[in-house]
Design an enzyme around this catalytic site. Structure first.
Site, PDB file in Angstrom:
ATOM      1  N   HIS A  69       0.792  -1.233   0.000  1.00 21.96           N
ATOM      2  CA  HIS A  69       0.000   0.000   0.000  1.00 21.96           C
ATOM      3  C   HIS A  69       0.822   1.281   0.000  1.00 21.96           C
ATOM      4  O   HIS A  69       0.272   2.366  -0.101  1.00 21.96           O
ATOM      5  CB  HIS A  69      -0.957   0.044   1.194  1.00 21.96           C
ATOM      6  CG  HIS A  69      -0.277   0.347   2.495  1.00 21.96           C
ATOM      7  ND1 HIS A  69       0.520  -0.552   3.136  1.00 21.96           N
ATOM      8  CD2 HIS A  69      -0.250   1.476   3.241  1.00 21.96           C
ATOM      9  CE1 HIS A  69       0.997  -0.002   4.240  1.00 21.96           C
ATOM     10  NE2 HIS A  69       0.554   1.231   4.331  1.00 21.96           N
TER      11      HIS A  69
HETATM   12  N1  UDP Z   1      -3.650  -5.062   9.085  1.00 21.11           N
HETATM   13  C1  UDP Z   1      -4.925  -5.569   9.307  1.00 21.11           C
HETATM   14  N2  UDP Z   1      -5.633  -6.021   8.226  1.00 21.11           N
HETATM   15  C2  UDP Z   1      -5.140  -5.993   6.943  1.00 21.11           C
HETATM   16  C3  UDP Z   1      -3.828  -5.496   6.753  1.00 21.11           C
HETATM   17  C4  UDP Z   1      -3.106  -5.015   7.834  1.00 21.11           C
HETATM   18  O1  UDP Z   1      -5.402  -5.628  10.445  1.00 21.11           O
HETATM   19  O2  UDP Z   1      -5.851  -6.402   6.027  1.00 21.11           O
HETATM   20  C5  UDP Z   1      -2.894  -4.553  10.249  1.00 21.11           C
HETATM   21  C6  UDP Z   1      -1.579  -5.206  10.474  1.00 21.11           C
HETATM   22  O3  UDP Z   1      -1.725  -6.394  11.225  1.00 21.11           O
HETATM   23  C7  UDP Z   1      -0.804  -4.135  11.229  1.00 21.11           C
HETATM   24  C8  UDP Z   1      -1.357  -2.856  10.648  1.00 21.11           C
HETATM   25  O4  UDP Z   1      -2.599  -3.199  10.029  1.00 21.11           O
HETATM   26  O5  UDP Z   1      -1.092  -4.186  12.604  1.00 21.11           O
HETATM   27  C9  UDP Z   1      -0.428  -2.276   9.646  1.00 21.11           C
HETATM   28  O6  UDP Z   1      -1.051  -1.223   9.014  1.00 21.11           O
HETATM   29  P1  UDP Z   1      -0.658  -0.735   7.563  1.00 21.11           P
HETATM   30  O7  UDP Z   1       0.080  -1.789   6.842  1.00 21.11           O
HETATM   31  O8  UDP Z   1      -1.898  -0.185   6.950  1.00 21.11           O
HETATM   32  O9  UDP Z   1       0.252   0.551   7.837  1.00 21.11           O
HETATM   33  P2  UDP Z   1       1.797   0.757   8.206  1.00 21.11           P
HETATM   34  O10 UDP Z   1       2.132  -0.136   9.351  1.00 21.11           O
HETATM   35  O11 UDP Z   1       2.585   0.480   6.987  1.00 21.11           O
HETATM   36  O12 UDP Z   1       1.871   2.194   8.592  1.00 21.11           O
END
Ligand code: UDP
Length: 361
Positions: A212
């Site tokens: 993403h």
């Molecule tokens: N996550 C979730 N469902 C999904 C994809 C990710 O619950 O379908 C959770 C994942 O377990 C983690 C968090 O979302 O705890 C990560 O968020 P994301 O990847 O959107 O953002 P980033 O961490 O890159 O800022």
């Protein structure tokens, strides 16, 4: 005789999926102090039920006191709208501190508004750096950190990054990582989920992927390369990919689609933990998912040119795969069975408690 305790008011500003997961253990710890009233503001940056509501329901987060319903929009429009809506709220509430998380536009808007109103800012996950200013997240982090009065760092490296930028050591608190706290609190509840059988995959015999980051989705060449690479992996080992709305939109715009990768709608936290902890390999551009791979001792391949969580590379649990490299598929497949060095770089599960106590004091 009862002694009246002094209570403080903290306004917490969140808006995006990873922030809801981080807020869960911290809000709970704040409540447990009995000395802080927390007012929760949801900016509405993420608003789909499976990107927002599901986390409040599963993780027992209180219903937001205010929803600013910012919806979508570009960075400028979104941040501007948040500033406009947050300022009168903070003027009205006059909290003792504003609590912000991570590196999204909601983080930036919360920091800017509070700092200009001379309200102390507390930043959770401070000091995280990719050293890539092309990333919107990096801009948000750097600005938020330099406007903050309490910088809660997850790791030793984050502390060093802040010191190197001249941040006053008295403001830096190395507390550990609240996502580790969340994993310790909630992961057990993922054991009775039926998601693996629902999507017809077997424990230990699939790759879990997420994509993403704007740098991957907004560049058609990178997105095409990643789509093709994951399809090549799926020819040998099933690949399951909960598709982020941004990526879904970008693939439609660029006329891309997966041939073999099994995509599903974004899942809730408990289903995600079930998918992560049973995967043979995780291939992701998410920050949080890299850490969660490590929590569940699953090898990770990060589909980016750099990562903020460099300790996982050093420990051997994670490897970078440049999205344009022709070898990504091989790198993912060869990660099966790889283990790294045992370590606890994210604290001992008491980060949320340390943060709440610091705020209460
Ligand atoms: N996550 C979730 N469902 C999904 C994809 C990710 O619950 O379908 C959770 C994942 O377990 C983690 C968090 O979302 O705890 C990560 O968020 P994301 O990847 O959107 O953002 P980033 O961490 O890159 O800022």
């Amino acid at each position: 005789m009862t002694v009246k305790k002094q209570t403080k008011t903290v306004v917490t500003i969140v808006g995006a999926r990873p922030q809801f997961i981080k807020v869960a253990p911290v809000s709970r710890a704040i409540r447990d102090t009995g000395r802080i009233t927390e007012i929760l503001v949801h900016t509405g940056q993420h608003f789909d039920a499976n990107m927002s509501d599901v986390f409040f329901a599963e993780l027992g987060i209180a219903k937001p006191d205010h929803n600013l319903e910012v919806g979508g929009g570009g960075h400028g429009a979104m941040t501007g709208f948040m500033l406009q809506r947050i300022e009168p709220l903070l003027q009205d509430i006059r909290p003792d501190a504003v609590l912000i998380y991570g590196d999204t536009n909601s983080t930036l808007a919360g920091a800017l508004t509070a700092a200009k109103l001379h309200i102390p800012v507390a930043h959770i996950e401070a000091g995280l750096r990719s050293f890539n200013r092309a990333m919107p997240e990096e801009i948000n982090r750097v600005v938020a950190d330099h406007l903050s009065d309490f910088l809660f760092a997850s790791t030793d490296i984050a502390v060093v990054n802040l010191r190197n930028e001249g941040v006053d050591s008295a403001k830096i608190h190395h507390v550990g990582d609240v996502m580790y706290d969340a994993a310790l609190l909630f992961a057990d509840r993922s054991k009775d989920r039926s998601i693996l059988s629902d999507v017809a995959i077997e424990p230990g015999r699939y790759v879990l992927s997420t994509l993403h980051r704007a740098e991957n989705t907004d560049d058609p060449a990178r997105l095409a390369a990643l789509t093709a690479a994951l399809d090549r992996v799926a020819a040998q080992l099933p690949v399951i990919l909960p598709l982020h709305p941004r990526t879904r939109g970008a693939m439609e715009r660029h006329g891309l689609r997966f041939e073999r990768v099994k995509t599903i709608d974004p899942v809730g936290y408990l289903d995600m933990v079930a998918l992560e902890s049973n995967a043979a390999v995780i291939a992701t551009d998410s920050g949080g998912v890299q850490k969660e791979a490590f929590f569940y001792a699953v090898p990770c391949v990060t589909l980016r040119d750099e990562t903020e969580w460099t300790e996982l590379i050093d420990l051997g649990w994670n490897q970078l795969a440049a999205p344009t490299s022709p070898a990504i598929a091989e790198q993912i497949l060869s990660a099966v069975g790889r283990k790294g060095t045992e370590a606890l770089p994210y604290g001992d599960g008491t980060a949320a408690r340390s943060i709440a106590e610091k705020l209460a004091d």
